[in-house]
Design a protein around this motif. Sequence first.
Motif, PDB file in Angstrom:
ATOM      1  N   SER A 159       0.858  -1.139   0.105  1.00 38.42           N
ATOM      2  CA  SER A 159       0.021   0.033   0.096  1.00 38.42           C
ATOM      3  C   SER A 159       0.825   1.262   0.087  1.00 38.42           C
ATOM      4  N   MET A 160       1.835   1.327   1.075  1.00 37.44           N
ATOM      5  CA  MET A 160       2.898   2.448   0.908  1.00 37.44           C
ATOM      6  C   MET A 160       3.617   2.571  -0.363  1.00 37.44           C
ATOM      7  N   ALA A 161       3.956   1.610  -1.114  1.00 40.35           N
ATOM      8  CA  ALA A 161       4.705   1.443  -2.493  1.00 40.35           C
ATOM      9  C   ALA A 161       3.755   2.250  -3.485  1.00 40.35           C
ATOM     10  N   CYS A 166       2.042   6.415  -6.990  1.00 46.08           N
ATOM     11  CA  CYS A 166       1.208   7.033  -7.596  1.00 46.08           C
ATOM     12  C   CYS A 166       1.095   8.611  -7.293  1.00 46.08           C
ATOM     13  N   THR A 167       1.506   9.170  -6.015  1.00 48.75           N
ATOM     14  CA  THR A 167       1.942  10.385  -5.817  1.00 48.75           C
ATOM     15  C   THR A 167       2.989  10.906  -6.753  1.00 48.75           C
ATOM     16  N   ASP A 168       4.005  10.411  -7.129  1.00 45.54           N
ATOM     17  CA  ASP A 168       5.209  10.594  -7.848  1.00 45.54           C
ATOM     18  C   ASP A 168       4.612  10.718  -9.472  1.00 45.54           C
ATOM     19  N   LEU A 169       3.829   9.694  -9.749  1.00 45.78           N
ATOM     20  CA  LEU A 169       3.277   9.772 -11.242  1.00 45.78           C
ATOM     21  C   LEU A 169       2.289  11.157 -11.324  1.00 45.78           C
ATOM     22  N   LEU A 170       1.458  11.338 -10.371  1.00 48.07           N
ATOM     23  CA  LEU A 170       0.630  12.416 -10.753  1.00 48.07           C
ATOM     24  C   LEU A 170       1.225  13.748 -10.627  1.00 48.07           C
ATOM     25  N   ASP A 171       2.439  13.961  -9.895  1.00 53.89           N
ATOM     26  CA  ASP A 171       3.294  14.954 -10.003  1.00 53.89           C
ATOM     27  C   ASP A 171       3.727  15.286 -11.293  1.00 53.89           C
ATOM     28  N   LYS A 172       4.329  14.064 -11.879  1.00 49.09           N
ATOM     29  CA  LYS A 172       4.923  14.188 -13.237  1.00 49.09           C
ATOM     30  C   LYS A 172       3.916  14.479 -14.323  1.00 49.09           C
ATOM     31  N   ILE A 173       2.663  14.032 -14.187  1.00 51.89           N
ATOM     32  CA  ILE A 173       1.614  14.129 -15.291  1.00 51.89           C
ATOM     33  C   ILE A 173       1.345  15.769 -15.200  1.00 51.89           C
ATOM     34  N   SER A 174       1.262  16.283 -13.804  1.00 53.96           N
ATOM     35  CA  SER A 174       0.730  17.566 -13.631  1.00 53.96           C
ATOM     36  C   SER A 174       1.799  18.450 -14.250  1.00 53.96           C
ATOM     37  N   ARG A 175       3.026  18.192 -14.170  1.00 58.06           N
ATOM     38  CA  ARG A 175       4.240  18.987 -14.657  1.00 58.06           C
ATOM     39  C   ARG A 175       4.064  19.149 -16.085  1.00 58.06           C
ATOM     40  N   SER A 176       3.376  18.130 -16.681  1.00 56.06           N
ATOM     41  CA  SER A 176       3.540  17.996 -18.089  1.00 56.06           C
ATOM     42  C   SER A 176       2.515  18.927 -18.886  1.00 56.06           C
ATOM     43  N   ARG A 177       1.559  19.253 -17.996  1.00 57.42           N
ATOM     44  CA  ARG A 177       0.479  20.153 -18.233  1.00 57.42           C
ATOM     45  C   ARG A 177       0.650  21.664 -18.122  1.00 57.42           C
ATOM     46  N   GLY A 178       1.619  21.983 -18.810  1.00 62.38           N
ATOM     47  CA  GLY A 178       2.204  23.557 -18.490  1.00 62.38           C
ATOM     48  C   GLY A 178       1.185  24.462 -18.759  1.00 62.38           C
TER      49      GLY A 178
END
Length: 247
Positions: A159-161, A166-178
């Motif tokens: 669960s922790m993994a 997913c937190t890291d994934l969401l951050d990267k996707i969000s950064r892609s939406r400039g």
Amino acid sequence: MKKSKRAIDDCACDAGFSPLQTNAGMSVNDGKARLGEMAKLAGFDFYLLSAFPRGDRTAFIENRLISNWPQSLSGVYEAADLFYCSRLVTAMKRTVMPVFCEEGSFAGSAANQENRGLDTLFQMHGLKNTFAFTLHDADLKQYIFAFSGCSPMPTREQSMALLYGCTDLLDKISRSRGSEQGPSETLTRREIECLRWSAAGKSSDEIAIILDLSPHTVAGYLKSAMRKLDSVNRMQAVARAFRYRLL
């Protein structure tokens, strides 16, 4: 099959889930690959990344961002229009902790034939149990991550993994939406002050008195702010300023 904590950590590192790399951004296809890796790691076959349904945006398809659900299942579920009031979403409105649902995760709570039919359909496709949680990005937009299959409740380490990955994934996707990061032109201090008082319900004349300016000058600041925020009126400019966290 359960994985050891070391195997989970090793997979997370191999997949590139390091906060030192979050400035690179991520495409949707890369996101699918990462979600697939994480799902398999925890013993699940299916994954879903969705915006959290709001009152003005409830349909499954318009909220779904990434998933590997069978197309036929997605079509039937969209027609049923139960995502916003499903057992899973209802449960996640009551807690910030991860939720684990055994059977019937995506159907409604009513004991009727339609819900029983949906439960059967999801099980036939292999989406029996679902582990899900909510996360928000830097703009405070809320999302749902859901992993489904026939596996039991993930271990604490799994669960922790999943949460970290997913937190890291969401951050990267969000950064892609400039385009969502802010206005193309920076607003001045006076423009933001005028918008802030406008958001408080003050008229141009009242703002002029508060800021010791002429009404004509206040109107000029608001007009400039509307142009920079690509807005057609003051109300829309205030809404976009809030979205960009300028107010």
